[in-house]
Scaffold this motif. Structure first.
Motif, PDB file in Angstrom:
ATOM      1  N   PRO A 190     -45.366  -7.670  15.231  1.00  0.00           N
ATOM      2  CA  PRO A 190     -44.168  -9.119  15.266  1.00  0.00           C
ATOM      3  C   PRO A 190     -42.939  -8.868  16.186  1.00  0.00           C
ATOM      4  N   GLN A 191     -42.383  -9.438  17.091  1.00  0.00           N
ATOM      5  CA  GLN A 191     -40.952  -9.621  17.599  1.00  0.00           C
ATOM      6  C   GLN A 191     -40.242 -10.767  16.997  1.00  0.00           C
ATOM      7  N   SER A 192     -40.683 -11.350  16.626  1.00  0.00           N
ATOM      8  CA  SER A 192     -39.820 -12.721  16.350  1.00  0.00           C
ATOM      9  C   SER A 192     -40.278 -13.153  14.816  1.00  0.00           C
ATOM     10  N   ARG A 193     -39.460 -14.029  13.899  1.00  0.00           N
ATOM     11  CA  ARG A 193     -39.224 -14.649  12.858  1.00  0.00           C
ATOM     12  C   ARG A 193     -40.726 -15.160  13.180  1.00  0.00           C
ATOM     13  N   SER A 194     -40.553 -16.195  14.182  1.00  0.00           N
ATOM     14  CA  SER A 194     -42.192 -16.820  14.587  1.00  0.00           C
ATOM     15  C   SER A 194     -43.607 -16.676  13.963  1.00  0.00           C
ATOM     16  N   ASP A 195     -43.115 -14.850  14.882  1.00  0.00           N
ATOM     17  CA  ASP A 195     -44.693 -14.252  15.098  1.00  0.00           C
ATOM     18  C   ASP A 195     -44.894 -13.533  13.681  1.00  0.00           C
TER      19      ASP A 195
END
Length: 308
Positions: A190-195
């Motif tokens: 995961p590269q973002s908090r959303s992912d």
């Protein structure tokens, strides 16, 4: 049970959704003069610079992408439940490469992340059930609550650590092969908090549905408290997540269910018939899911190209 398969497929589809696949491919391959090779091979992007054509191709691939993800999920689950010692896990990177042309440097880290979230969620459910065993014992409740709080922070700490390590690797000026492999591996996480939150949310939903259904099925075969049934189901599922797993789970699954029921004073002789019946239900749903996957159709990019 099939709802839990559907939500598991949604986790896979959301994690490898086309916009993210393109973004990660660009990061891994660092191409600026043409569309990413992996995205082109998977059919997400055509070999063109026309924005409208790129958007149309991505839209078509997205519309039928979930069907393939559901097919992969069912086949992966089929092989994983039937083959011993977690050897069925090998099927996931193979299927992802066949149907989506996703390289193993992307699919294997994603699988490890999924399994980590699965194990973490099972552990959290076990701790919650353990709080029920503690009852009115204040020290046990306090200690269990603190342990549960720490346990819930583990994925967040790993996500933070992965991002920190990734940024540290990007600052190195003379990367070697190992350095490049590590960067590709970390960029597949995961590269973002959303992912991160979406993958975790789909995991929690999947296990909430599955554990509730399997606990209900177990209660059909043995007269115990719902919390005891939940712990028994968790014990059985832990044997399917950990490397200790026999052929089709025979013996190991039953042992896990019985071990989960022991803290509630249920004897192995009393628990064994119910554990066997629950295992038969699991195998039946697995076999039916494998059969359904054959009806879903779907071709790999190479097969589509061969058929025009």
């Amino acid at each position: 049970a099939f709802v839990s398969y559907w939500t598991r497929a949604m986790r896979l589809y959301d994690y490898f959704r086309p916009p993210r696949m393109v973004k990660v491919s660009e990061r891994q391959e660092q191409l600026s003069d043409r569309p990413p090779r992996m995205a082109v091979a998977s059919g997400i992007l055509p070999e063109t610079h026309d924005p409208k054509e790129i958007e149309d191709r991505a839209s078509r691939r997205t519309q039928r992408g979930f069907r393939l993800c559901f097919k992969i999920t069912l086949q992966h689950n089929f092989l994983n439940n039937l083959l011993p010692m977690r050897t069925g896990e090998i099927s996931f990177p193979v299927l992802m490469k066949r149907y989506y042309a996703v390289p193993m440097t992307r699919s294997i880290p994603a699988l490890l992340w999924f399994r980590l979230l699965d194990l973490h969620t099972l552990g959290a459910c076990a701790l919650l059930a353990g709080l029920g065993i503690a009852g009115d014992a204040v020290p046990g409740v306090i200690g269990g609550s603190i342990l549960l709080l720490i346990w819930m922070l583990v994925p967040l700490m790993l996500f933070w650590g992965q991002g920190h390590w990734q940024r540290a690797l990007e600052k190195k000026t003379a990367p070697g092969k190992l350095h490049s492999l590590l960067q590709k591996t970390l960029s597949s996480l995961p590269q973002s908090r959303s992912d991160f939150w979406r993958a975790w949310a789909w995991t929690v939903i999947t296990w909430a549905v599955k554990l509730a259904v399997f606990a209900w099925v177990l209660l059909l075969f043995i007269d115990i408290a719902p919390t005891a049934a939940l712990m028994g189901v968790i014990g059985g599922d832990l044997t399917s997540v950990l490397p200790i797993h026999g052929v089709a789970g025979m013996g190991t699954y039953e042992a896990g269910v019985i071990a989960g029921l022991l803290p509630y004073g249920i004897t192995p002789q009393h628990a064994l018939p119910a554990a066997v019946n629950l295992h038969l239900f699991l195998l039946a749903s697995t076999l039916i899911g494998g059969a359904v996957s054959l009806l879903l159709g779907g071709r790999s990019p190479r097969e589509e190209k061969a058929h025009g």
